[in-house]
Design an enzyme around this catalytic site. Structure first.
Site, PDB file in Angstrom:
ATOM      1  N   LYS A  38     -10.543  -4.779  -3.789  1.00 31.34           N
ATOM      2  CA  LYS A  38     -11.419  -3.603  -3.836  1.00 31.34           C
ATOM      3  C   LYS A  38     -10.768  -2.418  -4.520  1.00 31.34           C
ATOM      4  O   LYS A  38     -11.421  -1.598  -5.133  1.00 31.34           O
ATOM      5  CB  LYS A  38     -11.688  -3.138  -2.410  1.00 31.34           C
ATOM      6  N   LYS A  70      -4.875 -11.372  -6.581  1.00 29.32           N
ATOM      7  CA  LYS A  70      -6.020 -11.391  -5.656  1.00 29.32           C
ATOM      8  C   LYS A  70      -7.112 -10.426  -6.136  1.00 29.32           C
ATOM      9  O   LYS A  70      -6.804  -9.337  -6.606  1.00 29.32           O
ATOM     10  CB  LYS A  70      -5.526 -10.948  -4.268  1.00 29.32           C
ATOM     11  N   LYS A 104       0.836  -1.213   0.000  1.00 29.55           N
ATOM     12  CA  LYS A 104       0.000   0.000   0.000  1.00 29.55           C
ATOM     13  C   LYS A 104       0.862   1.251   0.000  1.00 29.55           C
ATOM     14  O   LYS A 104       0.507   2.246  -0.628  1.00 29.55           O
ATOM     15  CB  LYS A 104      -0.950  -0.012   1.198  1.00 29.55           C
TER      16      LYS A 104
HETATM   17  P1  ATP Z   1      -8.000  -4.440  -0.680  1.00 29.82           P
HETATM   18  O1  ATP Z   1      -8.133  -5.714  -1.463  1.00 29.82           O
HETATM   19  O2  ATP Z   1      -8.283  -3.231  -1.497  1.00 29.82           O
HETATM   20  O3  ATP Z   1      -6.728  -4.351   0.099  1.00 29.82           O
HETATM   21  P2  ATP Z   1      -9.682  -5.719   1.158  1.00 29.82           P
HETATM   22  O4  ATP Z   1     -10.873  -6.181   0.394  1.00 29.82           O
HETATM   23  O5  ATP Z   1      -8.616  -6.719   1.457  1.00 29.82           O
HETATM   24  O6  ATP Z   1      -9.139  -4.454   0.418  1.00 29.82           O
HETATM   25  P3  ATP Z   1     -11.212  -5.396   3.594  1.00 29.82           P
HETATM   26  O7  ATP Z   1     -12.481  -4.788   3.162  1.00 29.82           O
HETATM   27  O8  ATP Z   1     -10.792  -4.918   4.910  1.00 29.82           O
HETATM   28  O9  ATP Z   1     -10.058  -5.103   2.574  1.00 29.82           O
HETATM   29  O10 ATP Z   1     -11.372  -6.975   3.623  1.00 29.82           O
HETATM   30  C1  ATP Z   1     -12.464  -7.557   4.253  1.00 29.82           C
HETATM   31  C2  ATP Z   1     -12.253  -9.043   4.333  1.00 29.82           C
HETATM   32  O11 ATP Z   1     -12.238  -9.645   3.048  1.00 29.82           O
HETATM   33  C3  ATP Z   1     -10.914  -9.445   4.993  1.00 29.82           C
HETATM   34  O12 ATP Z   1     -11.161 -10.480   5.926  1.00 29.82           O
HETATM   35  C4  ATP Z   1     -10.073  -9.936   3.852  1.00 29.82           C
HETATM   36  O13 ATP Z   1      -9.144 -10.924   4.260  1.00 29.82           O
HETATM   37  C5  ATP Z   1     -11.122 -10.536   2.929  1.00 29.82           C
HETATM   38  N1  ATP Z   1     -10.702 -10.534   1.524  1.00 29.82           N
HETATM   39  C6  ATP Z   1     -10.295  -9.472   0.801  1.00 29.82           C
HETATM   40  N2  ATP Z   1     -10.027  -9.823  -0.468  1.00 29.82           N
HETATM   41  C7  ATP Z   1     -10.244 -11.170  -0.539  1.00 29.82           C
HETATM   42  C8  ATP Z   1     -10.140 -12.132  -1.604  1.00 29.82           C
HETATM   43  N3  ATP Z   1      -9.769 -11.787  -2.818  1.00 29.82           N
HETATM   44  N4  ATP Z   1     -10.459 -13.416  -1.326  1.00 29.82           N
HETATM   45  C9  ATP Z   1     -10.862 -13.788  -0.087  1.00 29.82           C
HETATM   46  N5  ATP Z   1     -10.980 -12.932   0.948  1.00 29.82           N
HETATM   47  C10 ATP Z   1     -10.684 -11.636   0.744  1.00 29.82           C
END
Ligand code: ATP
Ligand code: LTN
Length: 328
Positions: free
Chosen positions: A197, A194, A114
């Site tokens: 968001k 991955k 980040k």
């Molecule tokens: P970014 O991907 O932009 O860093 P994020 O989606 O990881 O954001 P959060 O909204 O805090 O950030 O994540 C919420 C939950 O979703 C967390 O428990 C994270 O581990 C899970 N998560 C995020 N992306 C994935 C993915 N691609 N597959 C499975 N779980 C995910």
């Protein structure tokens, strides 16, 4: 009477909630309500560690709470609130920060990624300390998250042990709960990365609130490969394996059984089955979301914060006592 185990987890109110968030973590949040004491938090203080627009953020905060309520987070059964409204999170984060070696923070992969993208600041650097405070504040036993949060969870466990060794047994040592099949849902446009968001390409992710025709289009255009056999192999067939994971998590059938079922019917039929399963999974959430109004959400979050403050203070008193910061 045996006390129930406690679950804690957090979601950042940034951007749109996608199927990775849902299958990796949020679906488990909902299920855990049946058999655990559950505390769920929209972690808005974490979200402001990267650049943002305050007007958009105001909307995203409420929208994130609304999606979670629409998914089935039940304020009668779960404590549910905004992190910024419970000041004990920030207080405990400061205390834990005094016991966090900077060398440990320097190794955090999410910080490095980040900081490379958005620039570094102290909040982003100490992000994992605030996350440890979230979890330890309530003495949580279990933390449902996706695979990308493993390193942060490990750090929270280390901090709890470090604190207990120095000041006496105050914290439980929390455990991550990471699902087997859907812990890492991959991008639909690049199945080696991955689903995230923060990806500006909206075709890379199915959003929980996408209408059926959009879900259909996105799944149909998911990147796969040119050998038309449906088979699970994350290395050779990452796109198809990702879709098998999604189908498995939505239907409850194993990836082996599903691969057998769709092996030779061609990618078209397989993708249609995945799209149908996702549409079915998300339809009730969209319906519930449309029925909730923002004022009702605000009322629920206000009540949640009042309850959480009382609960958090009950634990935080013990932390202050242990380190010699008693109120006079
Ligand atoms: P970014 O991907 O932009 O860093 P994020 O989606 O990881 O954001 P959060 O909204 O805090 O950030 O994540 C919420 C939950 O979703 C967390 O428990 C994270 O581990 C899970 N998560 C995020 N992306 C994935 C993915 N691609 N597959 C499975 N779980 C995910
Ligand atoms: N860093 C987490 C969000 C988060 C969290 C938490 C998850 C903040 N505090 C406490 C579990 C427990 C992420 O998913 N990006």
């Amino acid at each position: 009477m045996e006390t129930r185990k406690k679950v804690f987890s957090g979601l950042q109110p940034t951007g749109n909630i996608h199927i990775g968030n849902y299958l990796g973590a949020l679906k488990n949040w909902v299920n855990f309500q049946d058999s655990y004491e559950t505390v769920y938090c929209v972690v808005d203080l974490h979200a402001i560690t990267v650049p943002y627009d305050p007007a958009e953020f105001k909307k995203d905060r409420i929208a994130a709470a609304k999606v979670l309520l629409a998914m089935g987070i039940d304020p009668q059964r779960s404590m549910f609130y905004f992190q910024s409204q419970v000041p004990q999170h920030a207080e405990l984060s400061w205390i834990l920060g005094t016991m966090t070696p900077t060398g440990v923070l320097n190794r955090m992969t999410q910080f490095k990624e980040k900081a490379d993208k958005a620039g570094s600041n102290l909040g982003l650097y100490s992000y994992p300390v605030l996350m440890a405070a979230d979890i330890l504040l309530y003495n949580a036993d279990l933390v449902p998250v996706g695979d990308d949060q493993r390193q942060h969870l490990e750090m929270a466990r280390d901090l709890a042990e470090r604190f207990n060794n120095r000041f006496g047994e105050v914290f439980h040592i929390p455990e991550a709960y990471i699902p087997e099949v859907s812990a890492r849902i991959m991008s639909l446009s690049d199945p080696t990365a991955k689903m995230s968001k923060s990806d500006p390409n909206l075709k890379s992710m199915v959003l929980v609130l996408d209408p059926p025709d959009v879900i259909n289009k996105k799944i149909k255009s998911a990147v796969t490969d040119s050998d038309p056999v449906v088979r699970y192999d994350r290395t050779v067939k990452p796109g198809i394996s990702n879709l098998l994971d999604i189908l498995s998590a939505c239907t409850g059938s194993s990836t082996d059984v599903l691969a057998g079922e769709y092996a030779t019917g061609g990618y078209g039929a397989f993708k249609q089955a995945v799209a149908d399963a996702v549409i079915e999974e998300f339809a009730p959430i969209r319906l519930a979301y449309d029925r909730l109004d923002d004022a009702e959400v605000a009322r629920i979050m206000h009540k949640g914060a009042l309850d959480a403050r009382t609960a958090a203070e009950g634990y935080q008193v013990k932390v202050r006592e242990a380190i010699g910061l008693e109120r006079i």
